[in-house]
Design an enzyme around this catalytic site. Structure first.
Site, PDB file in Angstrom:
ATOM      1  N   SER A   1      68.007  13.955  22.413  1.00  0.00           N
ATOM      2  CA  SER A   1      66.883  14.869  22.628  1.00  0.00           C
ATOM      3  C   SER A   1      66.081  15.028  21.349  1.00  0.00           C
ATOM      4  CB  SER A   1      67.450  16.223  23.047  1.00  0.00           C
ATOM      5  OG  SER A   1      66.444  17.194  22.973  1.00  0.00           O
TER       6      SER A   1
ATOM      7  N   LYS B   1      74.162  17.163  20.921  1.00  0.00           N
ATOM      8  CA  LYS B   1      73.372  15.923  20.826  1.00  0.00           C
ATOM      9  C   LYS B   1      73.478  15.344  19.413  1.00  0.00           C
ATOM     10  CE  LYS B   1      71.931  15.835  25.022  1.00  0.00           C
ATOM     11  NZ  LYS B   1      72.637  14.922  25.917  1.00  0.00           N
TER      12      LYS B   1
ATOM     13  N   TYR C   1      73.805  23.427  22.485  1.00  0.00           N
ATOM     14  CA  TYR C   1      73.395  22.240  23.242  1.00  0.00           C
ATOM     15  C   TYR C   1      72.860  21.167  22.286  1.00  0.00           C
ATOM     16  CZ  TYR C   1      70.212  19.116  25.645  1.00  0.00           C
ATOM     17  OH  TYR C   1      69.542  17.989  26.060  1.00  0.00           O
TER      18      TYR C   1
HETATM   19  P1  NAD Z   1      70.977  16.876  35.010  1.00  0.00           P
HETATM   20  O1  NAD Z   1      71.803  18.098  34.859  1.00  0.00           O
HETATM   21  O2  NAD Z   1      70.013  16.815  36.137  1.00  0.00           O
HETATM   22  O3  NAD Z   1      71.917  15.570  35.081  1.00  0.00           O
HETATM   23  C1  NAD Z   1      73.142  15.498  34.423  1.00  0.00           C
HETATM   24  C2  NAD Z   1      74.187  15.078  35.449  1.00  0.00           C
HETATM   25  O4  NAD Z   1      75.456  14.962  34.805  1.00  0.00           O
HETATM   26  C3  NAD Z   1      74.350  16.099  36.579  1.00  0.00           C
HETATM   27  O5  NAD Z   1      74.185  15.451  37.818  1.00  0.00           O
HETATM   28  C4  NAD Z   1      75.769  16.620  36.396  1.00  0.00           C
HETATM   29  O6  NAD Z   1      76.371  16.916  37.646  1.00  0.00           O
HETATM   30  C5  NAD Z   1      76.447  15.494  35.650  1.00  0.00           C
HETATM   31  N1  NAD Z   1      77.577  15.895  34.803  1.00  0.00           N
HETATM   32  C6  NAD Z   1      77.612  16.874  33.867  1.00  0.00           C
HETATM   33  N2  NAD Z   1      78.821  16.915  33.288  1.00  0.00           N
HETATM   34  C7  NAD Z   1      79.568  15.933  33.847  1.00  0.00           C
HETATM   35  C8  NAD Z   1      80.902  15.483  33.679  1.00  0.00           C
HETATM   36  N3  NAD Z   1      81.730  16.073  32.801  1.00  0.00           N
HETATM   37  N4  NAD Z   1      81.341  14.444  34.425  1.00  0.00           N
HETATM   38  C9  NAD Z   1      80.530  13.848  35.332  1.00  0.00           C
HETATM   39  N5  NAD Z   1      79.263  14.236  35.545  1.00  0.00           N
HETATM   40  C10 NAD Z   1      78.786  15.275  34.814  1.00  0.00           C
HETATM   41  O7  NAD Z   1      70.220  16.645  33.623  1.00  0.00           O
HETATM   42  P2  NAD Z   1      69.019  15.665  33.276  1.00  0.00           P
HETATM   43  O8  NAD Z   1      67.796  16.479  33.080  1.00  0.00           O
HETATM   44  O9  NAD Z   1      68.993  14.540  34.216  1.00  0.00           O
HETATM   45  O10 NAD Z   1      69.487  15.186  31.832  1.00  0.00           O
HETATM   46  C11 NAD Z   1      70.226  13.981  31.646  1.00  0.00           C
HETATM   47  C12 NAD Z   1      70.600  13.863  30.181  1.00  0.00           C
HETATM   48  O11 NAD Z   1      69.419  13.870  29.395  1.00  0.00           O
HETATM   49  C13 NAD Z   1      71.468  15.001  29.665  1.00  0.00           C
HETATM   50  O12 NAD Z   1      72.419  14.489  28.760  1.00  0.00           O
HETATM   51  C14 NAD Z   1      70.482  15.878  28.942  1.00  0.00           C
HETATM   52  O13 NAD Z   1      71.084  16.637  27.916  1.00  0.00           O
HETATM   53  C15 NAD Z   1      69.526  14.850  28.376  1.00  0.00           C
HETATM   54  N6  NAD Z   1      68.192  15.418  28.106  1.00  0.00           N
HETATM   55  C16 NAD Z   1      67.542  16.070  29.112  1.00  0.00           C
HETATM   56  C17 NAD Z   1      66.303  16.640  28.858  1.00  0.00           C
HETATM   57  C18 NAD Z   1      65.574  17.403  29.934  1.00  0.00           C
HETATM   58  O14 NAD Z   1      64.674  18.168  29.605  1.00  0.00           O
HETATM   59  N7  NAD Z   1      65.882  17.220  31.216  1.00  0.00           N
HETATM   60  C19 NAD Z   1      65.732  16.529  27.572  1.00  0.00           C
HETATM   61  C20 NAD Z   1      66.422  15.840  26.585  1.00  0.00           C
HETATM   62  C21 NAD Z   1      67.662  15.286  26.867  1.00  0.00           C
END
Ligand code: NAD
Ligand code: UDP
Length: 331
Positions: free
Chosen positions: A124, A153, A149
């Site tokens: 991120s 990262k 959080y």
């Molecule tokens: P999201 O919550 O929609 O998707 C993450 C998925 O991981 C979910 O479906 C959840 O059920 C699954 N999950 C969580 N812990 C788990 C575990 N222990 N075992 C198996 N599955 C697990 O989030 P997103 O927005 O799709 O984000 C995806 C990644 O991108 C994350 O790592 C997030 O930190 C990173 N990210 C997201 C954003 C944002 O704004 N959406 C920004 C920067 C980084």
């Protein structure tokens, strides 16, 4: 290529599965459905007309991770799974550190055992912290991080750097996302956070659909042209394509790329664009600043273009249209 997509039923993971499925890839999804629904799998199959092997496993259980690798000849892993809510991470730091770190360590240990060494990590822009810049480039080092959080990262980035230093036959890509928003143009998949959203775009969608009464714009006295904060919003389909490019084009070794548009949009611009392109009203009021918000936070996205040939193609109008199209399907 045989690719394991962790968190593949989540917001960004699901859109990436769609883009990966356009190429000759075999995709295996693991997700414990902590923040997603199994229906997304049906939607993915509807959009792509392909079937995906799905494991409803928790990555913090190492035996489960082993099972996936023993049953499939995985060649690369794209690791989306993790908890992602900043506010929640401040209230529940142990939950965040254990889920995000243990999942990743389990994956990396099992990958090492099975000699799978291609890894793409969802990082991120938050790892830059506040360095007082308008645009953040990969040349900057990680900055001061203000919540658990973001720390997960930064810690995972460091773990990956150390792993690479110990064995440079790994190919590791750290993708630093700016503000992912929007939805697939089919309206079948998108972002539907549980409870009251914290982020701007989901909040706008809930107000437009009448599920929430009014959007609070957090401050209009920032040193920006209209006084509201500026962010680099990236359409989730562009973001998903960035992962495909990273898989295809990243040079060998450890590489870091910002995934953002390089252009800023203010909160007020986002609200008025949403109203204009969708012909809906978004009630809003100006509220106090939210603690910790920076006036402007955008990507220098030139490295991803130079090295991966990737840049965003979709506009803020596309983002607003696609997000609303998805939200209407939920009504
Ligand atoms: P999201 O919550 O929609 O998707 C993450 C998925 O991981 C979910 O479906 C959840 O059920 C699954 N999950 C969580 N812990 C788990 C575990 N222990 N075992 C198996 N599955 C697990 O989030 P997103 O927005 O799709 O984000 C995806 C990644 O991108 C994350 O790592 C997030 O930190 C990173 N990210 C997201 C954003 C944002 O704004 N959406 C920004 C920067 C980084
Ligand atoms: N924002 C807002 N009202 C909201 C949610 C967000 O005014 O209900 C603003 C917030 O102050 C920030 C921008 O929208 O300037 C983007 O916030 P978001 O939480 O979506 O992403 P961030 O960049 O903070 O990670």
């Amino acid at each position: 290529m045989k690719i394991l997509v962790t968190g593949g039923l989540g917001f960004i993971g699901s859109h990436t599965v769609v883009e990966l499925a356009k190429e000759e890839n075999e995709i295996i999804i693991v997700d414990n459905l902590n923040n997603s629904k199994e229906e997304v799998l049906d939607k993915l199959e509807e959009i792509t007309q392909k079937k995906f092997k799905f494991y409803k496993y928790d990555l913090t259980e190492k035996e489960r991770v082993e099972e996936i690798f023993s049953e499939n000849n995985i060649e690369a892993v794209i690791h989306f799974a993790g908890f992602k809510a900043v506010g929640e991470s401040i209230k529940e730091p142990l939950m965040y550190y254990s889920n995000n770190l243990i999942s990743t360590l389990n994956l990396l240990q099992v990958m090492k055992k099975y000699n799978v060494k291609r890894f793409i990590f969802s990082s991120s822009a938050t790892v830059y912290g506040d360095q007082g810049k308008e645009k953040y480039s990969e040349e900057l080092s990680r900055g001061k991080i203000t919540n658990p959080y973001g720390m997960t990262k930064a810690m995972i980035e460091k773990i990956l750097e150390d792993l690479y230093a110990s064995d440079n036959s790994w190919d590791i890509t750290l993708l630093r996302y700016f503000n992912p928003v929007g939805a697939h143009s089919s309206g079948l998949i998108g972002e539907d956070p549980k409870g009251i959203p914290n982020n701007l775009m989901p909040y706008i969608m809930k107000v437009a659909s009448g599920k929430l009464e009014i959007l609070s714009i957090f401050g209009n006295d920032y040193p920006t042209p209209d006084g509201t904060c500026i962010r680099d919003y990236i359409h989730v389909v562009d973001l998903a394509k960035g992962h495909v490019k990273a898989l295809q084009k990243a040079p060998k070794g450890l590489n870091i790329y910002n995934l953002g548009s390089g252009h800023g949009t203010s909160v007020l611009e986002m609200v008025t664009t949403f109203e204009r392109v969708n012909n809906v009203k978004v009630n809003y009021k100006i509220a106090n600043r939210r603690e910790g918000d920076l006036p402007e936070y955008c990507a220098d996205a030139t490295k991803a273009f130079r090295e991966l040939g990737w840049k965003t193609e979709k506009t803020i109008e596309d983002i607003c249209r696609d997000a609303w199209n998805y939200e209407k399907n939920l009504l």
